[in-house]
Design an enzyme around this catalytic site. Sequence first.
Site, PDB file in Angstrom:
ATOM      1  N   ASP A 242       0.835  -1.197   0.000  1.00  0.00           N
ATOM      2  CA  ASP A 242       0.000   0.000   0.000  1.00  0.00           C
ATOM      3  C   ASP A 242       0.874   1.253   0.000  1.00  0.00           C
ATOM      4  O   ASP A 242       1.728   1.428   0.873  1.00  0.00           O
ATOM      5  CB  ASP A 242      -0.893  -0.013   1.249  1.00  0.00           C
ATOM      6  CG  ASP A 242      -2.054   0.955   1.163  1.00  0.00           C
ATOM      7  OD1 ASP A 242      -1.950   1.948   0.425  1.00  0.00           O
ATOM      8  OD2 ASP A 242      -3.068   0.727   1.846  1.00  0.00           O
TER       9      ASP A 242
ATOM     10  N   GLU B 161      -1.339  -0.758  -4.109  1.00  0.00           N
ATOM     11  CA  GLU B 161      -2.544  -0.027  -3.712  1.00  0.00           C
ATOM     12  C   GLU B 161      -2.316   1.484  -3.687  1.00  0.00           C
ATOM     13  O   GLU B 161      -1.312   1.954  -3.133  1.00  0.00           O
ATOM     14  CB  GLU B 161      -2.981  -0.525  -2.339  1.00  0.00           C
ATOM     15  CG  GLU B 161      -4.310   0.014  -1.864  1.00  0.00           C
ATOM     16  CD  GLU B 161      -4.802  -0.754  -0.655  1.00  0.00           C
ATOM     17  OE1 GLU B 161      -5.427  -0.123   0.219  1.00  0.00           O
ATOM     18  OE2 GLU B 161      -4.562  -1.980  -0.569  1.00  0.00           O
TER      19      GLU B 161
ATOM     20  N   GLU C 255     -10.426   3.374  -2.159  1.00  0.00           N
ATOM     21  CA  GLU C 255     -10.685   3.572  -0.726  1.00  0.00           C
ATOM     22  C   GLU C 255     -11.137   4.992  -0.427  1.00  0.00           C
ATOM     23  O   GLU C 255     -11.993   5.209   0.430  1.00  0.00           O
ATOM     24  CB  GLU C 255      -9.414   3.237   0.050  1.00  0.00           C
ATOM     25  CG  GLU C 255      -9.402   3.654   1.502  1.00  0.00           C
ATOM     26  CD  GLU C 255      -8.052   3.429   2.152  1.00  0.00           C
ATOM     27  OE1 GLU C 255      -7.780   4.083   3.165  1.00  0.00           O
ATOM     28  OE2 GLU C 255      -7.250   2.607   1.647  1.00  0.00           O
TER      29      GLU C 255
ATOM     30  N   HIS D 177     -12.457  -1.588   1.845  1.00  0.00           N
ATOM     31  CA  HIS D 177     -11.497  -1.114   2.837  1.00  0.00           C
ATOM     32  C   HIS D 177     -11.996  -1.469   4.229  1.00  0.00           C
ATOM     33  O   HIS D 177     -13.185  -1.478   4.512  1.00  0.00           O
ATOM     34  CB  HIS D 177     -11.325   0.402   2.690  1.00  0.00           C
ATOM     35  CG  HIS D 177     -10.451   1.008   3.734  1.00  0.00           C
ATOM     36  ND1 HIS D 177     -10.944   1.801   4.746  1.00  0.00           N
ATOM     37  CD2 HIS D 177      -9.116   0.931   3.939  1.00  0.00           C
ATOM     38  CE1 HIS D 177      -9.959   2.201   5.521  1.00  0.00           C
ATOM     39  NE2 HIS D 177      -8.833   1.678   5.056  1.00  0.00           N
TER      40      HIS D 177
ATOM     41  N   GLU E  17     -10.495  -7.508   4.279  1.00  0.00           N
ATOM     42  CA  GLU E  17      -9.310  -6.909   4.883  1.00  0.00           C
ATOM     43  C   GLU E  17      -9.453  -6.943   6.401  1.00  0.00           C
ATOM     44  O   GLU E  17     -10.481  -6.540   6.950  1.00  0.00           O
ATOM     45  CB  GLU E  17      -9.122  -5.463   4.426  1.00  0.00           C
ATOM     46  CG  GLU E  17      -7.921  -4.797   5.094  1.00  0.00           C
ATOM     47  CD  GLU E  17      -7.640  -3.389   4.604  1.00  0.00           C
ATOM     48  OE1 GLU E  17      -6.495  -2.938   4.753  1.00  0.00           O
ATOM     49  OE2 GLU E  17      -8.568  -2.742   4.073  1.00  0.00           O
TER      50      GLU E  17
END
Length: 409
Positions: free
Chosen positions: A233, A259, A285, A335, A358
């Site tokens: 990420d 990400e 997100e 998310h 997640e």
Amino acid sequence: MKITGYECVELTGTLEGYDDARTFYEERLAIPLDVYDEFRSIGAEYLMGTDDVMTPYVDEERDEIRVTQTYLRLTTDAGIEGVAGPIDREWARLVDSVAGLLVGRDALATEKLWDLMYRNEIHGRKGKTMKAISAIDCALWDLKGKYYDEPVYRLLGGPTRTEIPAYASMLGYSVDPADVRERATTMKAAGYDAQKWFFRHGPGSGTDGLEQNLELAEAARNAVGDGYDLMFDCWMSWTRSYAERAIPKLADYDPRWIEEPVHPDRLDQLARLRETSSVPIAGGEHEYTRWGIHQLLQREALDVVQADTFWAGGITELQRICTLGSVHDVPVIPHGHSVSANLHLTAAQSPAVSPVLEYLVKWNEGFQFFLEEPPEPEDGVISLDDRPGLGIVIDESVVESRTQVCSSS
């Protein structure tokens, strides 16, 4: 059944088990502000909140880790309540500005209630007001489940599975290579089939920062071996040129996805990266509603959609986003703000549409602190239960104080 009122109540408690409160978070992720030296030097304390946000914070006088979170409660003339959270104090004030429109209306008419909130908040179509609408919508679904005495996933058409695989999201852990190797090994042994690690550095850290990012990726891959899913990420903190330089190097470690490599407003850059990258690109997100996600999908900018159930419009809107994902053959992996809401949403979707949850391992120590039975993975999966609604029940034994933040009365 009519909505009779609402309130947001702030709960405070103490997170035990840490000799030094400042060691709860070991490291932070890169943030967009890191282009400035003054912010780039900030360490893990960035993740430690205050008594006005949801994350654990250090009480300097008591030298303890305190948790202060707010939960929304909707009341009805049938005596049934809908609960959603956690949210923070600012979020609750926005709930107060939105929820009054719903008092006196049919609590089960979730489609109409969402439409009323959306149309009324013309300047809140994105951002914090939409987060307030999302929390209200999730509370309405919790209420609806309790009314019908069914878990929300059944009302949404599920379950498609009785166990949902979770990936270990490693926000807050050290990114020192030795620590990464140890923790990645531990998470794999705990049954997680995938992990996500957060880069600490962006363009402002120069070549040295890029090398440290690559060292993180190498350490994680060496720890888990080949044939195991790793994700990384960037938290919207890179530029296109930096990403174009970094992603080919990261490809050597076979990521399942990279990400949010660029700021969410850079749609053209994101689409270009996705077109040229040898690594799948995830994001969304920080986008809102079906219209925002539709733009990303129309531009073919994403391989994975990560809209947040508590931010992008609630369960009502995430169902529509899942439909968009299925049309474009792009999976939706929400998310992880609320495991409770995401669990019910995912359980009602085809595994081809929403394959995995997640689970923020460190984050959820604090984030689910006030829940009586928080949804937690065992051997890398979260099992469904038959509790009505979303299963959000407050553990009163850890609540040390409560303050009403807003109320309809």
